[in-house]
Design an enzyme around this catalytic site. Structure first.
Site, PDB file in Angstrom:
ATOM      1  N   TYR A   1       0.885  -1.161   0.000  1.00  0.00           N
ATOM      2  CA  TYR A   1       0.000   0.000   0.000  1.00  0.00           C
ATOM      3  C   TYR A   1       0.931   1.221   0.000  1.00  0.00           C
ATOM      4  CZ  TYR A   1      -4.501   2.275   0.974  1.00  0.00           C
ATOM      5  OH  TYR A   1      -5.641   3.034   0.896  1.00  0.00           O
TER       6      TYR A   1
ATOM      7  N   LYS B   1     -21.057 -20.402  -9.596  1.00  0.00           N
ATOM      8  CA  LYS B   1     -20.212 -20.381 -10.788  1.00  0.00           C
ATOM      9  C   LYS B   1     -18.787 -19.939 -10.429  1.00  0.00           C
ATOM     10  CE  LYS B   1     -20.861 -20.566 -15.369  1.00  0.00           C
ATOM     11  NZ  LYS B   1     -21.858 -21.213 -16.210  1.00  0.00           N
TER      12      LYS B   1
END
Lengths: 383, 383
Positions: free
Chosen positions: A36, A91
């Site tokens: 970060y 899925k």
């Protein structure tokens, strides 16, 4: 408890089937200094200066958006984007389990073709590929065609292409069992939506000559005027060479192969199946309730029966194809998914079963068979 | 290797900081019968019949979209959606590590305010909350205002609200150290974008009376005509009560507190800091390069210095607030994030440091301090 109750209980316990997982075990502030601010700025600027670096420094290379508006979910109909979410998460689970692909459900609150095309294009920087899912036909066909043309990342349409790949694989092996040739059989496909069209295109690509597509008004033929759209018109030109007319009952008479992709449970009768040729092959692919129950198809004399269900033999399930196909496409960084790649995937699936193992109840590998995935990946990468 | 090289190397090794993880260890086809077809249909139909069940049967309850167009990424400027991706993935990492929130980057290829509002609304069925990130001001302010009104899921704007929460927390403790009162100090904020406005609003909410916002044209005051927008006009009415005019150099003279949120590195000089009152407090919050380097601020006589950086004391980093805030909002299923909730979060952060521990170099908890997260969650849930 039956499957329905067990499924509800498990869904409630999990509250979602997928979650985000950090790929790095962050143990100190130093790690975050790299992942970060301030460190992350170096990765961002590297991509800013060389756009292709997005495949090196972010998860784009392995991420697919599963986009639906929930207008045609399984065989459940237009249940909307929020009710579609459990299916899209399922899925995603299968994308990960069988292809190590990171798939993000994007369930959209619009049924407008242009709006869906526009928003998929706008969110595409995040994704390495797009999978259009459970959108009603023919809107889904136009959305997919347009996105394939207008995006430079691979676009897949599992309802169309995935169904075509696995149906062809199953049919190839079924024909081997009954010793018939694909260019020599009469094939009737009920349902002229994404599934029916996807199957017909793959069978044609594999050499089928005599396919008749049937919708609620009967056989689709070149010149038919009622209940047509541009996709049915295109299909009418390349199928049904004898321009046969009539309803399903008329057309199925004497057919060698029947494939149901109607999206309607029990839409085919035993009488229809009984009228087919000897050694008939019946694939009833509508989920979760098939176009005809396998027990009924068997009672009516079908020799080989396949469905989308895992609780009967010959589960013709797209999960065999799409995770491995995307794995191959992502690893080779292909920008398009071609028909040759799909044919290669289909052949990899059918050839996975050696002739000595092939029989009426084993024409397609099990969904959980991991070796077939590797064979698909190799075949697609070489296509 | 310096931080930049190390960061690039780590980014290249990881190829993305986040991935999808199944929440269930699938070991058999039976599992998939429940999680996918046919079982999944039960969860979908349950949501179809009772829309609120989406919070029970899917991951919506814990999923936030991090939406950016990459037009104002950190202090790097308009680098676009793909170069923004490493930052959004870093944000997702922090959401998970510090709040157990699943955050999905959505980097969009449009800078059009209406298009962004429209597409966020259209993809909102998938998500339990929206976090707008690194979009240029004032577009981001309008996008957030509109989405807060038009969506019925919580909308957060970390650049504005998150920055406000942590800046107020740090200032509260800094004022305790120098023994000044918030309603009695002169506060100059440079930068009138999301950060500056967010900070000013939180300080006003906490009782500040004398805040002067300064942009590139100088002090913002009620009646100023040049370089204004509706947000600056609104702020002009509630800040700068004496309608002081002039550039930053003029305005900062004698100030007790200076907060930099300019988005520009080194935009404040040592001379400016030297002209402040005794026991001055300087927060240079621009990332990755601060508005003034902490060593320069110290050399110029600032008594308490904070930045967004982890390699200096007093890291005023939004990561302290947003993951815990969303945790609280998701667990209490709140539909809006109010200013009272943000004030509660800010107080939880400042009160975490007991008076005996408080000093010039310790006015705000470390980003990795996990107990403060629990205190924020509790405070926000009770707000």
């Amino acid at each position: 408890m039956d499957v329905k109750e067990k499924a509800l209980e498990l869904h409630k316990k999990l509250r979602g089937k997928i979650e985000i997982k950090p790929k790095y075990d962050v143990t100190s502030l130093d790690d975050l200094t790299l992942l970060y601010t301030p460190g992350v700025a170096a990765a961002s600027m590297a991509i800013y200066h060389d756009n292709e670096k997005k495949y090196d420094y972010t998860s784009k290379w392995n991420t697919v958006a599963i986009v639906t508006d929930g207008s045609r979910v399984l065989g459940l109909g237009n249940i909307g984007p929020e009710a579609a979410m459990p299916v899209m998460e399922g899925k995603s689970l299968i994308f990960k389990l069988f292809g190590n692909v990171d798939a993000i459900p994007i369930c959209v609150d619009t049924n407008d073709t242009e709006e869906i095309i526009g928003l998929v294009k706008k969110i595409s920087p995040t994704f390495g590929g797009i999978n259009i899912e459970d959108i009603d036909s023919p809107r889904c066909l136009e959305i997919v065609d347009r996105l394939e043309k207008e995006l430079n990342i691979p676009v897949f349409h599992d309802d169309q292409y995935g169904t075509g790949i696995v149906a062809l694989a199953a049919l190839t092996n079924a024909l081997r069992v009954v010793k018939k040739e694909i260019d020599n059989v009469k094939i009737v496909i009920a349902g002229v939506g994404a599934g029916g069209i996807g199957i017909a295109k793959m069978l044609l690509k594999a050499g089928a000559k005599n396919i008749i597509l049937v919708d609620s008004l009967g056989a689709v033929y070149d010149g038919r005027k009622e209940n047509m759209n541009s996709y049915k018109e295109m299909m009418a030109k390349i199928t049904n060479p004898e321009k046969i007319k009539g309803d399903l009952k008329t057309v199925i008479d004497g057919a060698d192969v029947f494939i149901g992709a109607t999206g309607k449970a029990n839409s085919v009768t035993k009488e229809m199946i009984s009228s087919m040729a000897n050694d008939s092959i019946v694939f009833a692919l509508t989920n979760p309730e098939p176009d005809i129950h396998p027990n009924d198809a068997q009672a009516a004399g079908a020799r080989i029966i396949g469905t989308g269900r895992s609780d009967f033999p010959n589960q013709i399930n797209n999960s065999l194809a799409f995770p491995a196909l995307f794995r191959a496409v992502f690893d080779s960084r292909k920008k398009k998914i071609t028909q040759d790649m799909m044919l290669a995937a289909s052949h990899a699936i059918s050839n996975h079963i050696t002739p000595d193992k092939l029989n009426e109840n084993y024409i397609i590998p099990e969904m959980t068979d991991m070796t077939v995935k590797d064979e698909i990946v190799k075949a697609v990468m070489n296509a």
